[in-house]
Design an enzyme around this catalytic site. Structure first.
Site, PDB file in Angstrom:
ATOM      1  N   TYR A 141     -47.586 -15.270   9.936  1.00  0.00           N
ATOM      2  CA  TYR A 141     -47.998 -16.585   9.998  1.00  0.00           C
ATOM      3  C   TYR A 141     -49.247 -17.226   9.957  1.00  0.00           C
ATOM      4  CZ  TYR A 141     -42.818 -17.208  11.223  1.00  0.00           C
ATOM      5  OH  TYR A 141     -41.583 -17.013  11.193  1.00  0.00           O
ATOM      6  N   LYS A 190     -40.930  -3.260  14.313  1.00  0.00           N
ATOM      7  CA  LYS A 190     -40.332  -2.784  12.992  1.00  0.00           C
ATOM      8  C   LYS A 190     -41.241  -1.332  12.788  1.00  0.00           C
ATOM      9  CE  LYS A 190     -37.386  -2.389   9.462  1.00  0.00           C
ATOM     10  NZ  LYS A 190     -35.952  -2.037   9.959  1.00  0.00           N
ATOM     11  N   ASP A 250     -33.804 -18.092  17.912  1.00  0.00           N
ATOM     12  CA  ASP A 250     -32.828 -19.076  17.349  1.00  0.00           C
ATOM     13  C   ASP A 250     -31.651 -18.285  17.308  1.00  0.00           C
ATOM     14  OD1 ASP A 250     -34.518 -21.056  16.493  1.00  0.00           O
ATOM     15  OD2 ASP A 250     -33.577 -21.225  14.563  1.00  0.00           O
TER      16      ASP A 250
END
Ligand code: NAD
Length: 356
Positions: A141, A190, A250
């Protein structure tokens, strides 16, 4: 006098923040805390009023306060602006960066009264109690972003960067929080694909040596997404990078019944920021339908962490639990046989139950 910067923002932000302030105003004086609120513009509201999503006055206000209470930002009205001017990119991200808020802490607890509100089976979610620690000022981001011409049209690039220092400071926080809980950290990455994740895993593993009492496990993000709904009780503290944390929190919100229940706090600099985990919910904005409990519970976190008032925080948490136990529900957590209430009434009910 404790100064709080209040940034209601957009959409349901302007409906839920006043409910949290109502609750704070009833609780704080009991514990000798005098609160002074100063309101600032942010997001779409600031674009409309001043042509910029994060005005300098708002930033200054936050820096001069002891804590920030944020509602939510964004909405369809501003979605067509070029990416760098959109509320999310042009206000929330720089605000976090300016305040040095590198750690977002989101407790995910299923209130027993809401077991039926979760779409997952009761036997899977009963007893859910975890904290997600999300890195907030690094990763993809915040990396360089650009587009350039490409034979097929365009090429778009978002660069994912993490440094040892950025990983160490968030991992330390996760280990410290875990040491006061069930002493387990699940670090999510990851590492089978991403170099930044390999550095993440090495750094977290090295730091774990300073915390022999903590059990550390590593989990790939895709597996974590599955495990969260397959067996959420296995988690105590989840530690993860910015984008993975954005997505997983979320998903985890469903474990607490609704995203309208999820509080959060962001730490790192001199000023901490408290905000619900959800967005501005344009689909229900202005209709007195929003669940204010995530914001009210975020205000409880503010009392605990910024004003060292755990008792006040617990009083708020107990009041919320009572309101739910008595069957009051906003639309997002509504079940047959329960009493549907609006945003404002939910705020009033929590105020009524304080101190009972
Ligand atoms: P959202 O969280 O706003 O809404 C997702 C769904 O959850 C919607 O159906 C909404 O009605 C519901 N919901 C959310 N909060 C609720 C509450 N308190 N009570 C009841 N229902 C609630 O996410 P979105 O729809 O993806 O985004 C809407 C806008 O919010 C976008 O502009 C997005 O960029 C912005 N956003 C802002 C933040 C923030 O301010 N921190 C976070 C996420 C999204």
């Amino acid at each position: 006098m404790a100064r709080i910067a209040v940034l209601p923002g957009d959409g349901i932000g302007v409906e839920i923040v006043p409910q949290a302030i109502k609750v704070l105003n009833k609780v704080a004086p009991k514990y000798g805390i005098e609160l002074e609120y100063s309101e600032g513009l942010i997001g779409g509201a600031a674009i409309d009023a001043e042509g910029i999503a994060l005005p300098e006055t708002t930033l200054q206000l936050c820096k001069e306060s002891q804590a920030v209470l944020l509602g939510a930002i964004g909405g369809p009205k501003w979605d067509t602006l070029p990416a760098p001017q959109r509320p999310e990119v042009a206000s929330l991200l720089p605000l976090r960066k300016h305040l040095g808020l590198y750690a977002n802490v989101r407790p995910t607890v299923l209130n027993p009264a809401l077991i039926g509100a979760s779409p997952l089976k009761e036997e899977l979610v009963k007893g859910t109690d975890m904290v997600v620690i999300r890195e907030l000022t690094g990763g993809i981001y915040f990396g360089e972003k650009y587009r350039e011409p490409h034979p097929s049209g365009e090429k778009a690039v978002d660069i994912l960067v993490y440094t040892t220092e950025e990983i160490e400071r968030i991992a330390k926080l996760a280990f410290d929080i875990a040491s006061k809980r069930r002493k387990k950290v699940t670090s999510v990455d990851k590492a089978n694909v991403l170099e930044s994740s390999r550095l993440w895993r090495e750094t977290v593993t090295r730091l774990a040596q300073d915390y022999p009492e903590i059990t550390l496990e590593h989990m790939y993000v895709d597996n974590c997404a599955m495990q969260l709904i397959r067996n959420p009780l296995q988690f105590d503290v989840i530690l993860t990078e910015n984008m993975f944390g954005d997505i997983l929190t979320d998903e985890a919100s469903i474990l607490s019944g609704s995203i309208g229940m999820l509080a959060s706090a962001s730490f790192g600099g001199n000023v901490a920021m408290y905000e619900p985990a959800h967005g501005s919910a344009p689909d229900i904005a202005g209709q007195d339908k929003a669940n204010p409990l995530a914001t009210i519970l975020s205000a409880a976190m503010m009392l605990k962490y910024s004003f060292n008032c755990s008792e006040g925080a617990e009083e708020i948490e107990r009041a919320v639990a009572k309101v739910l136990a008595e069957g009051y529900r906003t639309g997002d957590i509504m079940e047959p046989g329960k009493k549907l209430v609006g945003t404002e009434e939910m705020g009033n009910l929590v105020c009524e139950k304080l101190g009972e």
